[in-house]
Design a protein around this motif. Sequence first.
Motif, PDB file in Angstrom:
ATOM      1  N   ASP A 673     -49.890  57.037  12.518  1.00 29.22           N
ATOM      2  CA  ASP A 673     -51.297  56.649  12.525  1.00 29.22           C
ATOM      3  C   ASP A 673     -51.792  56.677  11.085  1.00 29.22           C
ATOM      4  O   ASP A 673     -52.146  57.731  10.541  1.00 29.22           O
ATOM      5  CB  ASP A 673     -52.116  57.604  13.393  1.00 29.22           C
ATOM      6  N   VAL A 674     -51.785  55.506  10.450  1.00 30.24           N
ATOM      7  CA  VAL A 674     -52.223  55.416   9.060  1.00 30.24           C
ATOM      8  C   VAL A 674     -53.690  55.776   8.933  1.00 30.24           C
ATOM      9  O   VAL A 674     -54.123  56.406   7.968  1.00 30.24           O
ATOM     10  CB  VAL A 674     -51.950  53.999   8.514  1.00 30.24           C
ATOM     11  N   SER A 675     -54.462  55.383   9.925  1.00 33.59           N
ATOM     12  CA  SER A 675     -55.888  55.733   9.997  1.00 33.59           C
ATOM     13  C   SER A 675     -56.268  55.794  11.458  1.00 33.59           C
ATOM     14  O   SER A 675     -55.425  55.629  12.344  1.00 33.59           O
ATOM     15  CB  SER A 675     -56.731  54.690   9.256  1.00 33.59           C
ATOM     16  N   ASN A 676     -57.534  56.031  11.726  1.00 34.77           N
ATOM     17  CA  ASN A 676     -57.985  56.047  13.116  1.00 34.77           C
ATOM     18  C   ASN A 676     -57.826  54.685  13.781  1.00 34.77           C
ATOM     19  O   ASN A 676     -57.752  54.590  15.003  1.00 34.77           O
ATOM     20  CB  ASN A 676     -59.453  56.481  13.187  1.00 34.77           C
ATOM     21  N   ALA A 677     -57.759  53.634  12.955  1.00 33.55           N
ATOM     22  CA  ALA A 677     -57.679  52.284  13.510  1.00 33.55           C
ATOM     23  C   ALA A 677     -56.286  51.679  13.445  1.00 33.55           C
ATOM     24  O   ALA A 677     -55.921  50.863  14.282  1.00 33.55           O
ATOM     25  CB  ALA A 677     -58.661  51.366  12.775  1.00 33.55           C
ATOM     26  N   TYR A 714     -54.018  47.383  15.342  1.00 34.18           N
ATOM     27  CA  TYR A 714     -55.269  47.712  14.650  1.00 34.18           C
ATOM     28  C   TYR A 714     -56.428  47.623  15.632  1.00 34.18           C
ATOM     29  O   TYR A 714     -56.574  46.634  16.361  1.00 34.18           O
ATOM     30  CB  TYR A 714     -55.513  46.754  13.481  1.00 34.18           C
ATOM     31  N   GLN A 715     -57.241  48.674  15.673  1.00 35.65           N
ATOM     32  CA  GLN A 715     -58.426  48.726  16.521  1.00 35.65           C
ATOM     33  C   GLN A 715     -59.622  48.361  15.661  1.00 35.65           C
ATOM     34  O   GLN A 715     -60.108  49.160  14.867  1.00 35.65           O
ATOM     35  CB  GLN A 715     -58.602  50.131  17.113  1.00 35.65           C
ATOM     36  N   PHE A 716     -60.109  47.094  15.793  1.00 31.41           N
ATOM     37  CA  PHE A 716     -61.202  46.635  14.949  1.00 31.41           C
ATOM     38  C   PHE A 716     -62.496  47.366  15.265  1.00 31.41           C
ATOM     39  O   PHE A 716     -63.220  47.808  14.389  1.00 31.41           O
ATOM     40  CB  PHE A 716     -61.397  45.130  15.118  1.00 31.41           C
ATOM     41  N   VAL A 720     -62.176  45.730  20.666  1.00 35.19           N
ATOM     42  CA  VAL A 720     -61.318  44.658  20.160  1.00 35.19           C
ATOM     43  C   VAL A 720     -60.120  45.270  19.437  1.00 35.19           C
ATOM     44  O   VAL A 720     -60.297  46.126  18.565  1.00 35.19           O
ATOM     45  CB  VAL A 720     -62.077  43.712  19.217  1.00 35.19           C
ATOM     46  N   ALA A 721     -58.907  44.831  19.806  1.00 37.48           N
ATOM     47  CA  ALA A 721     -57.690  45.339  19.169  1.00 37.48           C
ATOM     48  C   ALA A 721     -56.733  44.181  18.955  1.00 37.48           C
ATOM     49  O   ALA A 721     -56.762  43.178  19.678  1.00 37.48           O
ATOM     50  CB  ALA A 721     -57.031  46.414  20.026  1.00 37.48           C
ATOM     51  N   ALA A 722     -55.869  44.323  17.947  1.00 36.52           N
ATOM     52  CA  ALA A 722     -54.866  43.303  17.657  1.00 36.52           C
ATOM     53  C   ALA A 722     -53.535  43.974  17.367  1.00 36.52           C
ATOM     54  O   ALA A 722     -53.482  45.143  16.963  1.00 36.52           O
ATOM     55  CB  ALA A 722     -55.303  42.442  16.473  1.00 36.52           C
ATOM     56  N   ARG A 750     -56.803  41.546  21.899  1.00 37.81           N
ATOM     57  CA  ARG A 750     -57.386  41.882  23.199  1.00 37.81           C
ATOM     58  C   ARG A 750     -58.858  42.239  23.038  1.00 37.81           C
ATOM     59  O   ARG A 750     -59.243  42.961  22.113  1.00 37.81           O
ATOM     60  CB  ARG A 750     -56.657  43.064  23.833  1.00 37.81           C
ATOM     61  N   LYS A 751     -59.664  41.739  23.948  1.00 36.62           N
ATOM     62  CA  LYS A 751     -61.095  42.042  24.008  1.00 36.62           C
ATOM     63  C   LYS A 751     -61.387  42.721  25.332  1.00 36.62           C
ATOM     64  O   LYS A 751     -61.064  42.191  26.402  1.00 36.62           O
ATOM     65  CB  LYS A 751     -61.903  40.745  23.884  1.00 36.62           C
ATOM     66  N   GLN A 752     -61.973  43.916  25.267  1.00 35.64           N
ATOM     67  CA  GLN A 752     -62.347  44.645  26.481  1.00 35.64           C
ATOM     68  C   GLN A 752     -63.833  44.450  26.766  1.00 35.64           C
ATOM     69  O   GLN A 752     -64.644  44.285  25.853  1.00 35.64           O
ATOM     70  CB  GLN A 752     -62.030  46.126  26.333  1.00 35.64           C
TER      71      GLN A 752
END
Length: 827
Positions: A673-677, A714-716, A720-722, A750-752
């Motif tokens: 986990d490089v960052s939270n995202a 990546y969690q934008f 939204v995640a990619a 992906r869009k939730q």
Amino acid sequence: MYKFFLTVLLFIVSTQVQAFDAAAGKVTGKVMDAVSKQPIEYATITVLNKSTKNVVNGTITDGTGSFVIKGLAPGNYIFKIQSLGYQEYTINTVSVQKNASINLPVIALVKQENVLQGVTVTAKKPLVENKIDKMVFNAEKDLTSQSGVATDLLKKVPMVSVDVDGNVQLAGSSSIQFLINGRPSTAFGNNIADVLQAIPASQIKSIEVITNPGAKYDASGLGGIINIILKDNHAKGINGNLSLTAGTLLQNGSFNLTARKKNFGINAFVSGGARLRSTTSNTVDRASIDTLNKTNVALLQSGTSRFTRHGMQSGIGFDWTLDSMNNISGGVNYNLFGYAGSGFVNQTQTTTDIMNGGNVLSDIASFSNSNGGFHFHNIDANLNYKKTFAKPDQELDISLNSSFGHNHGYSNSEQFLVPSDSKFFGTQNDNPGTNNVHVLTVDYTQPITSKIKFGTGGRVTLTDINSTASILSLNNNTGNYYFDSTQSNHLNYHQQVYAVYSELSFPVGTLFDAKVGGRYERTEINDYYSNAISQVKTPGYNTFVPSVYFIRKLTGNSTLKISYSKRIERPSYQDLNPFVNTSDPKNISTGNPYLQPQIGNRYELSYNKQINNIGSFMVAAFYRTSNHDIQPYVVFYPDYTVGDSVFTNVSVSTRQNIGLEKNIGINLFSSIDVSNALNLRTNMFFYERNTINALDPGYNSNSFNYHINLNASYQFKHDVAAEVFGNFRSARNEVQGRYPSFTTYSFAVRKQFWNKKGSLALTAVNVFSQYLDQRTVLTGPNFTTNNLRQIPFRSIGLNFTWKFGKLEFKKDDNTKPDSGGNGLDNG
């Protein structure tokens, strides 16, 4: 024989069960609202051993708020009471004496303030969990595979590789025992690749990989065991999820529904998928030498084939907790898989004289049309009973699994001379069959102390297979087809495997924890092949399979593990069936009824480290040997006789016990986990393969093989995640040649929405190239074959997922260790 064995085993187990129940105590109580004084239904009662903090028992309250806990051994316990919307209540000490009956004071729960409704709160699971004897890949966390199938997920699992046709290898071996929810199925006894490509990835909860199975597991599968866990839901009320995928190459969908009230739950599902019709081009260039006639023969085949694939699964199951110590579960599934295709091939065969300067002796041109398919459907039924006891980790499991399968294959082929367009070859094949498997398993675990655990049990597996191949051949004189008794075939195959095992888990001082076990299997085979040269009785044989695990917990949240297991791979009936497939008269395939089982030995050393708030790292090194190794083997014949027909310049492919194969390799996996995202992960597998060819001495094989994949997600923002995934697999070398490498890559976003109950995911696979070029080179005595296939692989898919129903707060059970008290997981 097996009835006597089961009777004795059940008698021993039941005697032990009665002995441990004799001194059990009972605790009763009632839970109510502190303000309204109304009873609270469905409150959860959890009982922990006060000294070890292990969960030993539990139940839920009934409509009057009452509960009963039976079978508690003498000792001190902690009682935890929980209910949705209320603060947790703990009774720190409940002392239970021998044969005591204790009635606790009324327990009044206080409501929590500002409780969110209709939300599930769970602890974050890592993508890959490494346990003592297995790895768990939590597929629900993967994004790029959301619109794909099971093989797309398997590409990302450590130690696993998948080729472009969906064939799976585990630690470099294709000898794998596949299970669904821990149970065998006749579906995997046919074409495993087709089955895996018909299971939507959205239907899979997790994938368990067991490279060195313990004595408790069936001994088959040199590479190990892959267990596919389908999604389920244990929340109360009615819950479900729907997933639909539309794509340019793949389409699939799944629907799950669960209903649970008090101690009874029922679940149902249906899922399916289809690969849309696509075209593959294929070119074969074979050079061979006829040493008898002193000629060279050059064969060139070029053509295309169109095929489609489909599959469907459905099932219904139940889970009934009779009381705090007895549970019954079961279910019935219906599966349907199949494929169909057609194609044509242009062919030229040029024969030249070796002795006279390469003069052309003949040059024959022809073309062929063909079509064929395979359809399989089966019913899987299972019934399971589990009994737990007051003593932690003491339990009895009895399960019965039956699978009833029906398959039907067919193929038609005809060849014409060019340019006269006259038909000179034709064959029609109709091949129905049945495949039934029944498995009865008994497992019992007895803790001797809090750190020493003994397990024993047995299994009976009965396999019955019937298959008929009816061949119609062309009469060149009349142009009509006739029943060809010399090529038609019927087989009956009956196999019984009787197994018993025992294993012991214990600490070795403060150095490490150990689990040692042994499994004895007796195999009896009764088979009949109508067109075998002679009916030879296959003798029964005994197999002893030991397994050893040593694990040491190191500082810094890391573990070191050493393990060993012996495995066996019995040849399948497809490998044994001597039916000769002549649909392509230049490339014939047949089975080998004289195959011996493979025997493998595997050693593994692994290190796993969990880095708090950062990620995890795992490295595993292995060495595996396989004696009587079974591989596909091609032999060139200038003339090959099948019944009344003689085929010229033909390659015959069959399965053979090649000899001895040795593999040594290493697998590296990391997730950071490089960052939270941002999360990065990689999986790299390298191994050296050495094959000693006992069939053709001197044609040995040494090769270096590897596969590497990289994944970034990546969690934008919160909805939204990619994700991007890349995978490369090197060329795979077998004893006769080189099978192609390939590269795949995918992108997903992906869009939730609907409070994360709904989502849309767009996935793209190999968008920059429509085809994968697959080049294969095979070499043997007097022949060399080059093959090029161009396989359509580019795919774009859109997935919609919806979760519905009343969801509840749920806490991960952090009080129950994976170890069962000593760091060892029985799987």
